[in-house]
Design a protein around this motif. Structure first.
Motif, PDB file in Angstrom:
ATOM      1  N   ASP A   1       0.919  -1.163  -0.143  1.00  0.00           N
ATOM      2  CA  ASP A   1      -0.166  -0.029  -0.010  1.00  0.00           C
ATOM      3  C   ASP A   1       0.944   1.309   0.049  1.00  0.00           C
ATOM      4  OD1 ASP A   1      -2.392  -1.201  -0.337  1.00  0.00           O
ATOM      5  OD2 ASP A   1      -2.705  -1.365   2.001  1.00  0.00           O
ATOM      6  N   GLY A   2       2.170   1.124   0.556  1.00  0.00           N
ATOM      7  CA  GLY A   2       2.875   2.431   0.762  1.00  0.00           C
ATOM      8  C   GLY A   2       3.730   2.655  -0.607  1.00  0.00           C
ATOM      9  N   LEU A   3       3.382   1.881  -1.535  1.00  0.00           N
ATOM     10  CA  LEU A   3       4.235   2.174  -2.667  1.00  0.00           C
ATOM     11  C   LEU A   3       3.616   3.272  -3.910  1.00  0.00           C
ATOM     12  CD1 LEU A   3       6.492   0.332  -3.965  1.00  0.00           C
ATOM     13  CD2 LEU A   3       4.962  -0.723  -5.620  1.00  0.00           C
ATOM     14  N   HIS A   4       4.474   4.351  -3.906  1.00  0.00           N
ATOM     15  CA  HIS A   4       3.937   5.338  -4.720  1.00  0.00           C
ATOM     16  C   HIS A   4       4.911   5.252  -6.144  1.00  0.00           C
ATOM     17  CE1 HIS A   4       1.548   6.914  -1.661  1.00  0.00           C
ATOM     18  NE2 HIS A   4       2.612   6.459  -0.697  1.00  0.00           N
ATOM     19  N   ALA A   5       4.533   4.713  -6.947  1.00  0.00           N
ATOM     20  CA  ALA A   5       5.283   4.705  -8.232  1.00  0.00           C
ATOM     21  C   ALA A   5       4.575   4.052  -9.234  1.00  0.00           C
ATOM     22  CB  ALA A   5       6.520   3.768  -7.977  1.00  0.00           C
ATOM     23  N   ASN A   6       5.298   4.058 -10.627  1.00  0.00           N
ATOM     24  CA  ASN A   6       4.425   3.632 -11.671  1.00  0.00           C
ATOM     25  C   ASN A   6       4.704   2.088 -11.802  1.00  0.00           C
ATOM     26  OD1 ASN A   6       3.359   3.572 -14.293  1.00  0.00           O
ATOM     27  ND2 ASN A   6       5.204   4.035 -15.285  1.00  0.00           N
ATOM     28  N   ALA A   7       3.839   1.376 -11.179  1.00  0.00           N
ATOM     29  CA  ALA A   7       3.810   0.033 -10.854  1.00  0.00           C
ATOM     30  C   ALA A   7       2.558  -0.654 -11.090  1.00  0.00           C
ATOM     31  CB  ALA A   7       4.493  -0.349  -9.578  1.00  0.00           C
ATOM     32  N   LYS A   8       2.585  -1.705 -11.544  1.00  0.00           N
ATOM     33  CA  LYS A   8       1.274  -2.749 -11.382  1.00  0.00           C
ATOM     34  C   LYS A   8       1.547  -4.050 -10.826  1.00  0.00           C
ATOM     35  CE  LYS A   8      -0.628  -3.635 -15.359  1.00  0.00           C
ATOM     36  NZ  LYS A   8      -0.747  -3.945 -16.896  1.00  0.00           N
ATOM     37  N   MET A   9       0.531  -4.497  -9.913  1.00  0.00           N
ATOM     38  CA  MET A   9       0.739  -5.497  -9.171  1.00  0.00           C
ATOM     39  C   MET A   9      -0.413  -6.713  -9.455  1.00  0.00           C
ATOM     40  SD  MET A   9       2.003  -3.796  -5.407  1.00  0.00           S
ATOM     41  CE  MET A   9       1.052  -2.433  -5.731  1.00  0.00           C
ATOM     42  N   VAL A  10       0.273  -7.744  -9.452  1.00  0.00           N
ATOM     43  CA  VAL A  10      -0.540  -9.083  -9.556  1.00  0.00           C
ATOM     44  C   VAL A  10      -0.210 -10.285  -8.285  1.00  0.00           C
ATOM     45  CG1 VAL A  10       0.626  -9.957 -11.186  1.00  0.00           C
ATOM     46  CG2 VAL A  10      -1.487 -10.783 -11.005  1.00  0.00           C
ATOM     47  N   LYS A  11      -1.180 -10.475  -7.754  1.00  0.00           N
ATOM     48  CA  LYS A  11      -0.964 -11.491  -6.671  1.00  0.00           C
ATOM     49  C   LYS A  11      -0.838 -12.888  -7.460  1.00  0.00           C
ATOM     50  CE  LYS A  11      -2.735 -13.597  -2.264  1.00  0.00           C
ATOM     51  NZ  LYS A  11      -1.398 -13.392  -1.667  1.00  0.00           N
ATOM     52  N   VAL A  12       0.145 -13.694  -7.197  1.00  0.00           N
ATOM     53  CA  VAL A  12       0.162 -15.089  -8.027  1.00  0.00           C
ATOM     54  C   VAL A  12      -0.242 -16.026  -7.173  1.00  0.00           C
ATOM     55  CG1 VAL A  12       2.185 -16.669  -8.755  1.00  0.00           C
ATOM     56  CG2 VAL A  12       2.300 -14.325  -8.730  1.00  0.00           C
ATOM     57  N   HIS A  13      -1.479 -16.686  -7.645  1.00  0.00           N
ATOM     58  CA  HIS A  13      -2.262 -17.700  -6.695  1.00  0.00           C
ATOM     59  C   HIS A  13      -1.720 -19.052  -7.069  1.00  0.00           C
ATOM     60  CE1 HIS A  13      -5.294 -14.734  -6.065  1.00  0.00           C
ATOM     61  NE2 HIS A  13      -5.174 -14.369  -7.293  1.00  0.00           N
ATOM     62  N   PHE A  14      -1.429 -19.739  -5.924  1.00  0.00           N
ATOM     63  CA  PHE A  14      -0.852 -21.265  -5.976  1.00  0.00           C
ATOM     64  C   PHE A  14      -1.321 -21.823  -4.665  1.00  0.00           C
ATOM     65  CE2 PHE A  14       2.718 -19.117  -4.280  1.00  0.00           C
ATOM     66  CZ  PHE A  14       3.202 -19.766  -3.215  1.00  0.00           C
ATOM     67  N   ASN A  15      -1.462 -23.061  -4.759  1.00  0.00           N
ATOM     68  CA  ASN A  15      -1.993 -23.723  -3.385  1.00  0.00           C
ATOM     69  C   ASN A  15      -0.669 -24.048  -2.701  1.00  0.00           C
ATOM     70  OD1 ASN A  15      -4.576 -23.940  -3.982  1.00  0.00           O
ATOM     71  ND2 ASN A  15      -4.273 -25.773  -5.109  1.00  0.00           N
ATOM     72  N   PRO A  16      -0.693 -23.627  -1.025  1.00  0.00           N
ATOM     73  CA  PRO A  16       0.646 -23.868  -0.418  1.00  0.00           C
ATOM     74  C   PRO A  16       0.832 -25.480  -0.208  1.00  0.00           C
ATOM     75  CG  PRO A  16      -0.791 -22.010   0.380  1.00  0.00           C
ATOM     76  CD  PRO A  16      -1.594 -22.699  -0.558  1.00  0.00           C
ATOM     77  N   VAL A  17       1.885 -25.586  -0.186  1.00  0.00           N
ATOM     78  CA  VAL A  17       2.188 -27.176  -0.022  1.00  0.00           C
ATOM     79  C   VAL A  17       1.521 -27.809   1.493  1.00  0.00           C
ATOM     80  CG1 VAL A  17       4.373 -26.924   1.077  1.00  0.00           C
ATOM     81  CG2 VAL A  17       4.056 -29.074  -0.184  1.00  0.00           C
ATOM     82  N   GLY A  18       0.992 -28.836   1.230  1.00  0.00           N
ATOM     83  CA  GLY A  18       0.198 -29.496   2.360  1.00  0.00           C
ATOM     84  C   GLY A  18       1.326 -29.972   3.466  1.00  0.00           C
ATOM     85  N   GLU A  19       0.632 -30.277   4.726  1.00  0.00           N
ATOM     86  CA  GLU A  19       1.722 -30.621   5.708  1.00  0.00           C
ATOM     87  C   GLU A  19       1.910 -32.204   5.762  1.00  0.00           C
ATOM     88  OE1 GLU A  19       0.081 -29.734   9.632  1.00  0.00           O
ATOM     89  OE2 GLU A  19       0.333 -27.470   9.238  1.00  0.00           O
ATOM     90  N   ASP A  20       1.245 -32.779   4.727  1.00  0.00           N
ATOM     91  CA  ASP A  20       1.466 -33.981   4.595  1.00  0.00           C
ATOM     92  C   ASP A  20       2.773 -34.501   3.797  1.00  0.00           C
ATOM     93  OD1 ASP A  20       0.086 -32.989   2.406  1.00  0.00           O
ATOM     94  OD2 ASP A  20      -0.078 -34.920   1.280  1.00  0.00           O
ATOM     95  N   ILE A  21       3.082 -33.255   3.253  1.00  0.00           N
ATOM     96  CA  ILE A  21       4.720 -33.651   2.397  1.00  0.00           C
ATOM     97  C   ILE A  21       5.692 -33.092   3.440  1.00  0.00           C
ATOM     98  CG2 ILE A  21       6.179 -32.936   0.500  1.00  0.00           C
ATOM     99  CD1 ILE A  21       3.670 -32.549  -1.188  1.00  0.00           C
ATOM    100  N   ARG A  22       6.560 -33.759   3.904  1.00  0.00           N
ATOM    101  CA  ARG A  22       7.642 -33.595   4.856  1.00  0.00           C
ATOM    102  C   ARG A  22       8.977 -33.567   3.902  1.00  0.00           C
ATOM    103  NH1 ARG A  22       4.759 -37.477   7.319  1.00  0.00           N
ATOM    104  NH2 ARG A  22       6.303 -39.004   6.843  1.00  0.00           N
ATOM    105  N   TRP A  23      10.120 -32.905   4.807  1.00  0.00           N
ATOM    106  CA  TRP A  23      11.334 -32.733   4.291  1.00  0.00           C
ATOM    107  C   TRP A  23      11.706 -34.339   3.919  1.00  0.00           C
ATOM    108  CZ3 TRP A  23      13.646 -28.631   1.859  1.00  0.00           C
ATOM    109  CH2 TRP A  23      14.723 -28.596   1.628  1.00  0.00           C
ATOM    110  N   SER A  24      11.538 -35.054   4.660  1.00  0.00           N
ATOM    111  CA  SER A  24      12.113 -36.500   4.618  1.00  0.00           C
ATOM    112  C   SER A  24      11.532 -37.230   3.373  1.00  0.00           C
ATOM    113  CB  SER A  24      11.647 -37.466   5.949  1.00  0.00           C
ATOM    114  OG  SER A  24      10.296 -37.383   6.110  1.00  0.00           O
ATOM    115  N   ASP A  25      10.302 -36.724   2.695  1.00  0.00           N
ATOM    116  CA  ASP A  25       9.748 -37.218   1.484  1.00  0.00           C
ATOM    117  C   ASP A  25      10.629 -36.726   0.428  1.00  0.00           C
ATOM    118  OD1 ASP A  25       7.633 -38.441   2.803  1.00  0.00           O
ATOM    119  OD2 ASP A  25       6.531 -36.587   2.874  1.00  0.00           O
ATOM    120  N   LEU A  26      11.295 -35.635   0.477  1.00  0.00           N
ATOM    121  CA  LEU A  26      12.127 -34.863  -0.369  1.00  0.00           C
ATOM    122  C   LEU A  26      13.543 -35.157  -0.462  1.00  0.00           C
ATOM    123  CD1 LEU A  26      11.094 -31.220  -0.251  1.00  0.00           C
ATOM    124  CD2 LEU A  26      10.198 -33.152  -1.799  1.00  0.00           C
TER     125      LEU A  26
END
Length: 582
Positions: A133-158
């Motif tokens: 909100d504090g950005l005062h400039a010639n800029a266009k913003m877009v929110k990138v939509h994606f599903n956050p990874v679920g807690e069922d995937i652990r580092w040990s799976d990777l």
């Protein structure tokens, strides 16, 4: 008197002009002061109005007054003071936010220099638009939509302990990238709560970093201009992806990167973790392997001599001089076209340096580095000297480090197409073995490693444990590229090593300290797990094929040439043993 007047008469006109100028300056000063005072009064009135708007709400004053006057509900003076105090605290916070909003954030000022007056397209990853909100400039913003990874995937799976060519990594959700292909800047955030207690192995952190990297590569293809990655109020970015060489600015928990996109593209062609072998060793990566080789060919096409080399290191003693000589010869006999670099400390004699150079190594003197978590006089006391390989940025872009107790059996040159950090798994746990690994030299990487080595503990006291903590996200080669000569299956009595392996790692008693006919690990029961007659013959085959002038460097100190006894070097961490000839 008349004579005196006539004496000063010629100064009349200059004095008149000076008086006029002074009057003009005074008038302008007065005019400016009056107008500036009015301006300050207006500003003060505006600020007073704003501050009054942050006072107690009008309805609160009316209602509380009526209630207290009628004594229908009694409110203690202490409670009133507390309520009013909270309201004024909130007002001060709002004022701070207001004042901060009158200027752009510092990270944006850094990025904006590259775009001048152009419109800047900004993608927001895992971050709310309100933060902008504090950005005062010639800029266009877009929110990138994606599903956050679920807690069922652990580092040990990777990073599982064992995988095969059919193994495949779990799916980590990504955005629909074609909806976001015109970005100039990607701003991301990983909540700092995710950094606590081993944040380097956090799956959401990996997901956000991979989303940012993908967006940058795809946008650069469309825009054909520089793109930037920004992390604000965030965990540290993954330096395995966003390297310190590409860092433009950092203050506190905010970073700005201008990444080298060819390298980022190589990383994105890798599996998402060591849960899957790299192409072409996986059944799921033929297309990626084709693209990797194409990138490598394009990069090397612009260079007279590709900045790539094999590298090893000798320090503390000369026990491994013979091993390094045979290693060089094995690389040369595999028809490699790459440079061979050997780092040596002052414990390696000038005579040995002559032999190492004759074997094919270009040598460079270094000062060794003590391992801060090793025991005194242990085998890995000075193993952190290996960190010196990151200091060769001026000479090379990529290095394949190989310990001096390895032997190259097949050409490895094509695997320089991989990015840092690429290695084979250790024979136990979910970690990589640092005896053979591809790295990308960088002075700032070296500086970070030196800074962290006293605060990041090594599970084994040596470089391998430390590097596994610093490069928690790595790219996995199959065992055949660093075949550890360790046999843990009690039903395996042959200990056979297939001749198709790329490199053999001679753990246990070293072949240059044994008789030609026999792997001396067979002579000591507790070393049987390291014994392999097929691997032993493989090493001696290279030895016999190398020039005669190099062989004396392997017979010094009572090596294979003694008929009645042999002094055996040890497996890492094992005591020296002396065995009578058979």
């Amino acid at each position: 008197m008349a004579s005196m007047f006539s004496k000063w008469k010629h100064l009349t006109f200059p004095l008149l002009m000076l008086s006029t100028a002074l009057l003009f300056l005074f008038t302008n000063y007065l005019f400016f002061t009056i107008n500036y005072t009015r301006h300050l009064q207006d500003e003060f009135q505006n600020m007073t109005t704003y501050l009054n708007s942050l006072r107690d709400p009008e309805w609160f004053d009316v209602v509380s007054g009526e209630i207290m006057r009628d004594q229908k509900i009694k409110i203690g003076q202490t409670n009133m003071d507390r309520i009013r105090g909270e309201l004024h605290t909130r007002a001060r916070k709002n004022m701070t936010a207001y004042l901060r909003s009158t200027r752009n954030p510092k990270w944006f000022e850094v990025v904006a220099r590259e775009f001048k007056d152009e419109t800047i397209n900004i993608g927001l990853v895992n971050i709310d638009e309100e933060i902008m909100d504090g950005l005062h400039a010639n800029a266009k913003m877009v929110k990138v939509h994606f599903n956050p990874v679920g807690e069922d995937i652990r580092w040990s799976d990777l990073a599982p302990e064992r995988i095969d060519e059919n193994s495949k990594c779990p799916n980590i959700p990504m955005p629909i990238f074609k909806d976001y292909e015109q970005l100039d800047v990607v701003v991301a955030r990983v909540p700092q709560s995710k950094c606590e207690d081993g944040g380097s192995r956090n799956v959401l952190r990996l997901q956000v970093n991979l989303v940012v990297a993908n967006l940058l590569v795809r946008s650069a293809r469309k825009n054909n201009r520089a793109v930037f990655a920004v992390f604000v109020e965030s965990c540290d970015p993954m330096w395995e992806i966003f390297r310190c060489d590409d860092l433009l600015w950092n203050t506190g928990n905010s970073w700005v990167y201008k990444p080298e996109l060819t390298r980022i593209n190589q990383i994105l062609l890798m599996p998402i973790g060591p849960c899957q072998f790299l192409p072409p060793f996986s059944h799921h990566g033929e297309e990626a392997w084709t693209k990797l080789r194409h990138i490598a060919r394009q990069t090397n096409h612009h260079l007279q001599q590709p900045r790539e080399a094999y590298i090893t290191i000798l320090h503390t003693s000369e026990d491994y001089v013979c091993g390094a000589i045979v290693l060089a010869q094995s690389i040369i006999q595999s028809n490699s076209t790459k440079d061979l670099i050997l780092l040596a400390d002052d414990n390696i004699s000038p005579e040995s340096i002559v032999g190492l150079r004759a074997a094919g190594w270009k040598t460079k003197r270094i000062r060794r580095i003590r391992s801060p978590y090793s025991r005194k006089h242990s085998y890995n006391e000075w193993n952190y000297s290996k960190l010196r390989i990151w200091q060769l940025k001026q000479l090379y872009d990529k290095l394949i480090f190989i310990d001096a107790d390895l032997l190259v059996n097949r050409n490895l040159d094509e695997f320089f197409a991989y990015p840092q950090l690429t290695a084979a798994g250790n024979y136990q746990k979910h970690l990589f073995n640092s005896g053979l690994m591809l790295v990308e030299p960088s002075q700032c990487t070296f500086d970070v490693l030196i800074k962290k080595m006293r605060v990041v503990e090594s599970y084994n006291g040596g470089d391998q444990g430390f590097l596994n903590e610093m490069f928690a996200w790595w790219h996995r080669l199959p065992a055949q590229l660093n075949y550890l000569k360790v046999f843990v299956d009690p039903n395996d009595h042959l200990h056979w090593i297939n001749k198709e392996v790329y490199a053999v790692h001679y753990t246990g008693l070293k072949p240059w300290k044994c008789f030609k006919q026999l792997d001396c690990n067979w002579d000591v029961e507790r070393f049987h797990r390291y014994a392999s007659s097929s691997a032993h013959r493989m090493w001696w085959r290279v030895y016999r094929a190398m020039p005669e002038k190099l062989r004396p460097y392997c017979s010094q100190g009572g090596g294979h040439g003694s008929k009645n006894s042999a002094n055996f070097s040890t497996a890492k961490g094992h005591p020296v043993v002396s065995i009578k000839g058979t």
